[in-house]
Design a protein around this motif. Structure first.
Motif, PDB file in Angstrom:
ATOM      1  N   GLU A 270     -16.765  -7.100  -6.575  1.00 35.86           N
ATOM      2  CA  GLU A 270     -16.286  -6.638  -5.686  1.00 35.86           C
ATOM      3  C   GLU A 270     -14.587  -6.695  -5.726  1.00 35.86           C
ATOM      4  OE1 GLU A 270     -18.009  -8.497  -2.318  1.00 35.86           O
ATOM      5  OE2 GLU A 270     -19.853  -7.839  -2.784  1.00 35.86           O
ATOM      6  N   LYS A 271     -14.086  -7.655  -6.269  1.00 33.71           N
ATOM      7  CA  LYS A 271     -12.673  -7.937  -6.265  1.00 33.71           C
ATOM      8  C   LYS A 271     -11.902  -6.828  -7.297  1.00 33.71           C
ATOM      9  CE  LYS A 271     -12.215 -12.744  -5.001  1.00 33.71           C
ATOM     10  NZ  LYS A 271     -11.134 -12.483  -3.879  1.00 33.71           N
ATOM     11  N   ILE A 272     -12.791  -6.555  -8.100  1.00 35.26           N
ATOM     12  CA  ILE A 272     -12.293  -5.771  -9.379  1.00 35.26           C
ATOM     13  C   ILE A 272     -12.330  -4.416  -8.717  1.00 35.26           C
ATOM     14  CG2 ILE A 272     -12.903  -4.756 -11.687  1.00 35.26           C
ATOM     15  CD1 ILE A 272     -13.959  -7.435 -12.575  1.00 35.26           C
ATOM     16  N   TYR A 273     -13.596  -4.124  -7.803  1.00 34.01           N
ATOM     17  CA  TYR A 273     -13.615  -2.916  -7.393  1.00 34.01           C
ATOM     18  C   TYR A 273     -12.418  -2.584  -6.449  1.00 34.01           C
ATOM     19  CZ  TYR A 273     -16.089   0.574  -4.296  1.00 34.01           C
ATOM     20  OH  TYR A 273     -16.531   1.558  -3.757  1.00 34.01           O
ATOM     21  N   ASP A 274     -12.150  -3.539  -5.860  1.00 33.67           N
ATOM     22  CA  ASP A 274     -11.124  -3.405  -4.809  1.00 33.67           C
ATOM     23  C   ASP A 274      -9.861  -3.082  -5.622  1.00 33.67           C
ATOM     24  OD1 ASP A 274     -12.782  -3.773  -2.686  1.00 33.67           O
ATOM     25  OD2 ASP A 274     -12.270  -5.810  -2.332  1.00 33.67           O
ATOM     26  N   LYS A 275      -9.642  -3.895  -6.501  1.00 36.61           N
ATOM     27  CA  LYS A 275      -8.240  -3.703  -7.107  1.00 36.61           C
ATOM     28  C   LYS A 275      -8.121  -2.543  -7.928  1.00 36.61           C
ATOM     29  CE  LYS A 275      -5.357  -6.372 -10.541  1.00 36.61           C
ATOM     30  NZ  LYS A 275      -5.438  -7.372 -11.622  1.00 36.61           N
ATOM     31  N   LEU A 276      -9.182  -1.777  -8.349  1.00 42.45           N
ATOM     32  CA  LEU A 276      -9.479  -0.486  -9.065  1.00 42.45           C
ATOM     33  C   LEU A 276      -9.022   0.317  -7.922  1.00 42.45           C
ATOM     34  CD1 LEU A 276     -12.106  -0.915 -11.644  1.00 42.45           C
ATOM     35  CD2 LEU A 276      -9.781  -0.271 -12.053  1.00 42.45           C
ATOM     36  N   LYS A 281      -3.760   4.338  -5.186  1.00 46.99           N
ATOM     37  CA  LYS A 281      -2.740   4.579  -3.954  1.00 46.99           C
ATOM     38  C   LYS A 281      -1.479   4.887  -4.598  1.00 46.99           C
ATOM     39  CE  LYS A 281      -5.630   2.627  -0.421  1.00 46.99           C
ATOM     40  NZ  LYS A 281      -5.714   3.780   0.361  1.00 46.99           N
ATOM     41  N   LYS A 282      -1.071   4.124  -5.771  1.00 46.75           N
ATOM     42  CA  LYS A 282       0.318   4.266  -6.313  1.00 46.75           C
ATOM     43  C   LYS A 282       0.835   5.517  -7.228  1.00 46.75           C
ATOM     44  CE  LYS A 282      -0.026  -0.904  -6.689  1.00 46.75           C
ATOM     45  NZ  LYS A 282      -0.167  -2.005  -7.641  1.00 46.75           N
ATOM     46  N   LEU A 283      -0.412   6.172  -7.469  1.00 43.22           N
ATOM     47  CA  LEU A 283      -0.205   7.252  -8.301  1.00 43.22           C
ATOM     48  C   LEU A 283       0.320   8.676  -7.567  1.00 43.22           C
ATOM     49  CD1 LEU A 283      -3.688   7.213  -9.760  1.00 43.22           C
ATOM     50  CD2 LEU A 283      -1.534   6.430 -11.064  1.00 43.22           C
ATOM     51  N   PRO A 284       1.154   9.529  -8.498  1.00 39.62           N
ATOM     52  CA  PRO A 284       1.442  10.928  -7.737  1.00 39.62           C
ATOM     53  C   PRO A 284       0.271  11.556  -6.893  1.00 39.62           C
ATOM     54  CG  PRO A 284       2.301  10.438 -10.057  1.00 39.62           C
ATOM     55  CD  PRO A 284       1.146   9.225  -9.922  1.00 39.62           C
ATOM     56  N   PHE A 285       0.490  12.416  -6.327  1.00 40.37           N
ATOM     57  CA  PHE A 285      -0.575  13.295  -5.413  1.00 40.37           C
ATOM     58  C   PHE A 285      -1.691  13.732  -6.393  1.00 40.37           C
ATOM     59  CE2 PHE A 285      -1.905  17.237  -3.577  1.00 40.37           C
ATOM     60  CZ  PHE A 285      -2.400  16.616  -2.434  1.00 40.37           C
ATOM     61  N   PHE A 286      -1.203  14.645  -7.323  1.00 39.33           N
ATOM     62  CA  PHE A 286      -2.195  15.301  -8.226  1.00 39.33           C
ATOM     63  C   PHE A 286      -3.075  14.266  -8.910  1.00 39.33           C
ATOM     64  CE2 PHE A 286      -3.820  17.736 -11.951  1.00 39.33           C
ATOM     65  CZ  PHE A 286      -4.658  18.790 -11.195  1.00 39.33           C
ATOM     66  N   SER A 287      -2.595  13.096  -9.484  1.00 39.53           N
ATOM     67  CA  SER A 287      -3.206  12.212 -10.453  1.00 39.53           C
ATOM     68  C   SER A 287      -4.011  11.422  -9.301  1.00 39.53           C
ATOM     69  CB  SER A 287      -2.261  11.335 -10.904  1.00 39.53           C
ATOM     70  OG  SER A 287      -1.357  12.012 -11.675  1.00 39.53           O
ATOM     71  N   LYS A 288      -3.506  11.050  -8.216  1.00 43.33           N
ATOM     72  CA  LYS A 288      -4.391  10.302  -7.073  1.00 43.33           C
ATOM     73  C   LYS A 288      -5.759  10.980  -6.836  1.00 43.33           C
ATOM     74  CE  LYS A 288      -2.170   8.584  -3.695  1.00 43.33           C
ATOM     75  NZ  LYS A 288      -1.255   8.430  -2.355  1.00 43.33           N
ATOM     76  N   ILE A 289      -5.506  12.651  -6.742  1.00 46.42           N
ATOM     77  CA  ILE A 289      -6.749  13.294  -6.231  1.00 46.42           C
ATOM     78  C   ILE A 289      -7.763  13.072  -7.267  1.00 46.42           C
ATOM     79  CG2 ILE A 289      -7.915  15.940  -6.064  1.00 46.42           C
ATOM     80  CD1 ILE A 289      -4.691  16.406  -4.539  1.00 46.42           C
ATOM     81  N   TYR A 292      -9.265   9.463  -7.334  1.00 51.61           N
ATOM     82  CA  TYR A 292     -10.475   9.120  -6.273  1.00 51.61           C
ATOM     83  C   TYR A 292     -11.823   9.980  -6.361  1.00 51.61           C
ATOM     84  CZ  TYR A 292      -7.357   5.700  -4.254  1.00 51.61           C
ATOM     85  OH  TYR A 292      -6.909   4.613  -4.148  1.00 51.61           O
ATOM     86  N   TRP A 293     -11.391  11.327  -7.026  1.00 50.69           N
ATOM     87  CA  TRP A 293     -12.469  12.166  -7.214  1.00 50.69           C
ATOM     88  C   TRP A 293     -13.577  11.225  -8.342  1.00 50.69           C
ATOM     89  CZ3 TRP A 293     -13.528  14.029 -12.461  1.00 50.69           C
ATOM     90  CH2 TRP A 293     -14.533  14.727 -12.701  1.00 50.69           C
ATOM     91  N   ALA A 294     -13.039  10.769  -9.300  1.00 49.08           N
ATOM     92  CA  ALA A 294     -13.611  10.223 -10.468  1.00 49.08           C
ATOM     93  C   ALA A 294     -14.267   8.849  -9.827  1.00 49.08           C
ATOM     94  CB  ALA A 294     -12.629   9.689 -11.567  1.00 49.08           C
ATOM     95  N   PHE A 295     -13.466   7.960  -8.837  1.00 50.34           N
ATOM     96  CA  PHE A 295     -13.973   6.608  -8.302  1.00 50.34           C
ATOM     97  C   PHE A 295     -15.131   6.989  -7.555  1.00 50.34           C
ATOM     98  CE2 PHE A 295     -13.631   3.186  -5.532  1.00 50.34           C
ATOM     99  CZ  PHE A 295     -13.274   2.172  -6.359  1.00 50.34           C
ATOM    100  N   ASN A 296     -15.167   7.873  -6.532  1.00 52.76           N
ATOM    101  CA  ASN A 296     -16.023   8.297  -5.612  1.00 52.76           C
ATOM    102  C   ASN A 296     -17.520   8.851  -6.604  1.00 52.76           C
ATOM    103  OD1 ASN A 296     -15.052   7.442  -3.354  1.00 52.76           O
ATOM    104  ND2 ASN A 296     -13.902   9.683  -3.116  1.00 52.76           N
ATOM    105  N   LEU A 297     -17.274   9.621  -7.778  1.00 54.22           N
ATOM    106  CA  LEU A 297     -18.463  10.125  -8.418  1.00 54.22           C
ATOM    107  C   LEU A 297     -19.158   8.986  -9.048  1.00 54.22           C
ATOM    108  CD1 LEU A 297     -19.576  12.714  -9.853  1.00 54.22           C
ATOM    109  CD2 LEU A 297     -18.263  12.110 -11.765  1.00 54.22           C
ATOM    110  N   ALA A 298     -18.448   7.942  -9.689  1.00 56.40           N
ATOM    111  CA  ALA A 298     -18.849   6.457 -10.044  1.00 56.40           C
ATOM    112  C   ALA A 298     -19.937   5.966  -9.031  1.00 56.40           C
ATOM    113  CB  ALA A 298     -17.857   5.527 -10.533  1.00 56.40           C
ATOM    114  N   THR A 299     -19.492   5.734  -7.746  1.00 50.15           N
ATOM    115  CA  THR A 299     -20.337   5.093  -6.838  1.00 50.15           C
ATOM    116  C   THR A 299     -21.621   5.904  -6.529  1.00 50.15           C
ATOM    117  OG1 THR A 299     -19.288   6.385  -4.824  1.00 50.15           O
ATOM    118  CG2 THR A 299     -18.090   4.293  -5.540  1.00 50.15           C
ATOM    119  N   LYS A 300     -21.667   7.127  -6.920  1.00 42.86           N
ATOM    120  CA  LYS A 300     -23.016   7.803  -6.712  1.00 42.86           C
ATOM    121  C   LYS A 300     -23.847   8.054  -7.913  1.00 42.86           C
ATOM    122  CE  LYS A 300     -20.985  11.075  -3.266  1.00 42.86           C
ATOM    123  NZ  LYS A 300     -19.807  10.177  -3.072  1.00 42.86           N
ATOM    124  N   PHE A 301     -23.519   7.138  -9.062  1.00 43.85           N
ATOM    125  CA  PHE A 301     -24.165   7.171 -10.301  1.00 43.85           C
ATOM    126  C   PHE A 301     -25.514   6.399 -10.134  1.00 43.85           C
ATOM    127  CE2 PHE A 301     -25.441   4.815 -14.184  1.00 43.85           C
ATOM    128  CZ  PHE A 301     -25.391   5.998 -15.236  1.00 43.85           C
TER     129      PHE A 301
END
Length: 587
Positions: A270-276, A281-289, A292-301
């Motif tokens: 959970e700590k690694i998950y939170d850190k990732l 949040k520190k990324l530029p706008f387009f990179s951030k999108i 988090y698209w990839a992040f949310n995709l992984a949670t649905k695997f």
């Protein structure tokens, strides 16, 4: 060879993996020190000879108070192969607990790591009338004998014929070890396990790691039945065992050695998950999108076929994001074994998606320890479950859905306590776990809570606090939580914040504070936690929702006794410590 006693693992290792140059590895003075299997066996035998020279007899109790290190394994096998009983003891327990265990076990010989532990144990050692020999791991100007002296004594008094004779006299169902449960209830019970109890586990689990998996990282306490059994399994399979320097260096150690397998508790993942998550949040706008698209995709695997559209998205996310995360983490994982408590399904999905396949296991010290585990093959693994019952272990649900089991994994009993043994193991041989569960249609086991933790409100509604705590601690703001409300009108909670995250949040929002206590009283912090509580309450029925809560200024740790060594909260300790605050919650 046929392994029937635990110390047979060494002969098995020599026979099947004679060229292994890194059977056990630890970091000493900044460099990884390797012990080959031949060195490992020779040192273990010399320790056995040293013990015999000092008069250790079959049945004598040998205590090991140490963090994870190769010498731990050597002493463990050295004691067992001469018929003595190996007793690991947590380095983090209180003086009262040490006194109880050493007296109760009638300890004959003890090995103590480090100056700090020697200082802690020194006042009580004279009280242990059975104790004949005290050793430390290095001289460090200690008043006690040290390990190298015992090895030298063994070299000078080698009795290979006697050792062979002693090993031959030990039966698979003989007592091998006593594990004093750390527990979350405060009572230290001596769980007696035979060689057969644990060896049967190894044979049932040997096909789960892949053939190419050859390097394990170990950092959970070897005193715990869960990690200890896995380290036996690694040795059974000829894998190198690398011991992390400390909990604080795990990330660095993973990068250094690229392990193929490790075990952990859900809180670490959970700590690694939170850190990732926060890193995005520190990324530029387009990179951030994209992040988090990839992040949310992984949670649905999921493990079953996800369909062509998901697969296309997954391959893109793998190339753009997941491969980079793996490189940052440093893993080459075949399996990450999660145990000790339930892991949220979306977190298991997430890590499996990014290349850290999570296999869940469930059991207790009393069950050697595995009852059920994720396995390869049909219906062997499903997120949100702990997999199928182990081969040779019967599992069913008793009254109030309590999980009970019967088989080769059930302990011999509690040391010197037949009455307590009879409470735990019924006349038909069923061990009553005290945990509640249910089965999926495919036969996988789901853990739903702890029977003793479930409470009833004054309105007659049952509340499962662990389910609530597990959900709320997904929040980056909450490190730990205890839910209360036995015979009360509503459920309430004490919250221990994640102060590392909270401090960074305060800095970002320019909130000034001098102490933790001052910080959690700040109006902006109070308001932020109100929002968190409101958000997570929506996942529960009205009678389960947290109506009142209190933030505490303390971090709950194993050192202060609030958490068990596997990071589970000790309810009785916390309830006693915060008795006044709890009373006010319900007043």
């Amino acid at each position: 060879m046929n392994v029937t006693r635990l110390f047979d693992l060494l002969d098995n290792y020599i026979e099947n993996y004679p060229d292994q140059d890194a059977a056990l590895v630890c970091k000493r003075e900044g460099a990884w020190k390797k012990f080959s299997i031949c060195e490992y066996v020779e040192l273990t035998n010399d320790l056995s000879y040293g013990m015999l020279a000092l008069g250790i007899q079959p049945g004598d109790k040998i205590g090991i108070v140490s963090s994870n290190r190769p010498e731990w394994n050597m002493l463990d096998f050295a004691a067992m192969q001469i018929g003595a009983v190996s007793i690991p003891i947590y380095p983090t327990i209180s003086q009262n607990d040490y006194s109880h265990i050493l007296n109760h076990a009638e300890m004959k010989m003890i090995f103590i790591e480090g100056k700090e532990l020697r200082t802690k144990l020194k006042p009580i050692l004279p009280e242990i009338k059975t104790l004949k020999e005290i050793f430390t791991f290095s001289d460090e100007n200690s008043e006690y004998k040290y390990l190298d002296q015992l090895i030298t004594l063994g070299k000078e008094n080698r009795q290979p014929d006697k050792l062979i004779q002693l090993k031959a006299s030990i039966k698979p169902d003989d007592l091998a070890t006593i594990i004093y449960t750390s527990g979350t209830t405060g009572s230290q019970k001596g769980v007696m396990l035979s060689h057969q109890n644990i060896v049967s586990q190894l044979k049932s689990l040997e096909s789960i790691p892949a053939k190419w998996s050859n390097k394990a990282l170990s950092f959970l306490p070897l005193c715990h039945a869960y990690e200890r059994m896995l380290v036996y399994l690694y040795q059974y399979l000829g894998m190198s065992v690398y011991y992390a320097e400390s909990l604080g260096t795990i990330a660095e150690n993973i990068k250094e050695i690229n392990p193929t397998m490790m075990s952990c508790v859900p809180r670490l993942l959970e700590k690694i998950y939170d850190k990732l998550y926060l890193s995005g949040k520190k990324l530029p706008f387009f990179s951030k999108i994209i992040y988090y698209w990839a992040f949310n995709l992984a949670t649905k695997f999921q493990l079953e076929e996800m369909g062509w559209y998901y697969n296309i998205k997954y391959k893109l996310a793998e190339k753009l994001i997941y491969s980079k995360w793996r490189a940052a983490i440093g893993g080459n994982f075949d399996i990450v074994v999660s145990g000790g408590s339930a892991i949220q399904p979306h977190i298991a999905s997430f890590f499996s998606a990014i290349g850290m396949p999570v296999f869940e296991g469930y059991g207790l010290s009393e069950t050697s320890p595995v009852i059920a585990v994720s396995q390869r093959g049909e219906n062997g693994r499903k997120f949100g479950t702990v997999g199928l019952p182990l081969q040779g272990v019967e599992v069913k649900l008793a009254e109030r859905d309590e999980i009970i089991c019967r088989g080769h994994n059930v302990m011999l009993g509690y040391y010197k306590d037949p009455a307590l043994t009879a409470q735990a193991i019924d006349n038909d041989g069923w061990f009553h776990t005290g945990d509640t569960g249910k089965f999926t249609p495919e036969g996988q086991l789901i853990i739903t809570g702890r029977l003793k933790s479930i409470f009833k409100t004054s309105f007659g509604k049952y509340v499962n606090p662990q389910a609530i705590e597990s959900r709320f601690t997904e929040s980056a703001f909450i490190e730990n939580m205890i839910v209360l409300g036995e015979n009360k009108k509503f459920a309430a909670a004490l919250l221990s914040p994640d102060f590392i995250y909270l401090k960074s949040w305060c800095n970002k929002h320019k909130i000034k504070y001098s102490t933790n206590a001052e910080m959690i009283e700040h109006p902006a912090i109070v308001k932020r936690y109100q929002e968190e509580i409101k958000h997570y309450n929506q996942f529960f029925g009205d009678f389960e929702q947290i109506k009142r809560y209190k933030l505490v200024p303390d971090e709950w740790t194993t050192a202060d006794g609030f958490l068990s060594p596997t990071l589970k909260i000790k309810r009785n300790v916390i309830e006693s410590h915060y008795a006044d605050a709890i009373e006010k919650l319900f007043s």
